[in-house]
Design an enzyme around this catalytic site. Structure first.
Site: not given
Length: 287
Positions: A107-109
């Site tokens: 998720h995300s990074m």
């Protein structure tokens, strides 16, 4: 690949790859369950993924990744650039036997890190994951336009609050919790701020992308650009909520339902087949 058994309760984890995988997530995983390596968002810890084991069922073994600078690794210096972080994670996965016959969630990074590690495994001649499930992230070539790691503390708190990353509870408690995590969070944000995608051939494995409908960091066109990063099947889902929809109910349940089905499809395809190939599906929107 034989399943990776967690250490006995209360015993130190001396298996290869520790402390990146300090303990298996509690849950009812079967001996032949598909390992799901979970890559955290900036400042994140494995704790959020520990809740996923039971909803994902016996066919999945959740393997959350613990990065330096937090939790049991608080005394370690966190990474501040993507290249060394990717190398270290790839080494840890190989040592743990998680460089093949597994799946990645990020998720995300964590989404970009999962993608980069999959590329690094390919460059090392390893089979890599059967598929990638990436969440809350624009495609890698869209990074490089933010400087969140340099924000003053109050502005950083406001940014995270606006994205839904401070959770519920009294404001003072949430701020104290954030301050303990600030060094690791700033280091992770620096990784993202300075990350630049290096052009490579697309991966040959199924790729699923899920984003929140109101996520300002991963707008639909930015998430849709992931489709050029694989020659296999590409699926994109849009779910209600913002950047941290995976922390909220009932959107977390929608994510886990989709993730459980996706893992079952990978398991039925078998290792090395990278099945689930075919044309991209119309983006699925949940309401």
């Amino acid at each position: 690949m034989p399943p990776v058994e967690p250490p006995a309760r209360g015993m130190p984890d001396t298996r290869p790859g520790a402390p990146w995988f300090p303990a298996g997530a509690p849950g009812p995983a079967a001996p032949d369950a598909l390992p799901l390596v979970c890559f955290p968002y900036a400042g994140g810890t494995p704790s959020v993924f520990h809740r996923w084991a039971r909803p994902l069922g016996t066919g999945v073994r959740v393997a959350p990744l613990l990065l330096p600078g937090r939790g049991l690794r608080l005394a370690e210096e966190p990474f501040t650039s993507m290249g060394p972080l990717v190398d270290a994670v790839t080494d840890a996965l190989t040592a743990r036997g998680l460089d093949a016959d597994c799946a990645f969630f990020g998720h995300s990074m964590g989404a970009v890190l999962a993608y980069e590690v999959a590329c690094a495994l390919r460059e090392r001649g390893r089979p890599g994951p059967r598929g990638l499930f990436l969440s809350g992230s624009r495609a890698p070539h869209g990074y490089g336009d933010r400087r969140d790691s340099t924000l003053p503390e109050e502005e950083l708190v406001a940014l995270l609050g606006g994205l839904g990353g401070l959770g519920a509870g009294p404001s003072a408690v949430r701020r104290a919790f954030l301050r303990r995590r600030l060094p690791a969070l700033r280091a992770d944000l620096r990784v993202c701020d300075h990350y630049r995608w290096r052009r490579r051939a697309p991966l040959d494995l199924p790729l699923t992308v899920m984003t929140g409908a109101d996520d300002p960091l991963a707008r639909p066109e930015q998430a849709d650009s992931w489709r050029t990063y694989t020659t296999a099947a590409f699926h994109r889902h849009e779910i209600p909520g913002g950047h941290f929809y995976l922390l909220e109910e009932p959107t977390q349940d929608l994510l886990l339902d989709e993730l459980r089905s996706w893992c079952a499809g990978l398991a039925s395809a078998g290792p090395g087949l990278h099945g689930l190939t075919g044309s991209a599906r119309t983006p699925q929107r949940y309401s």
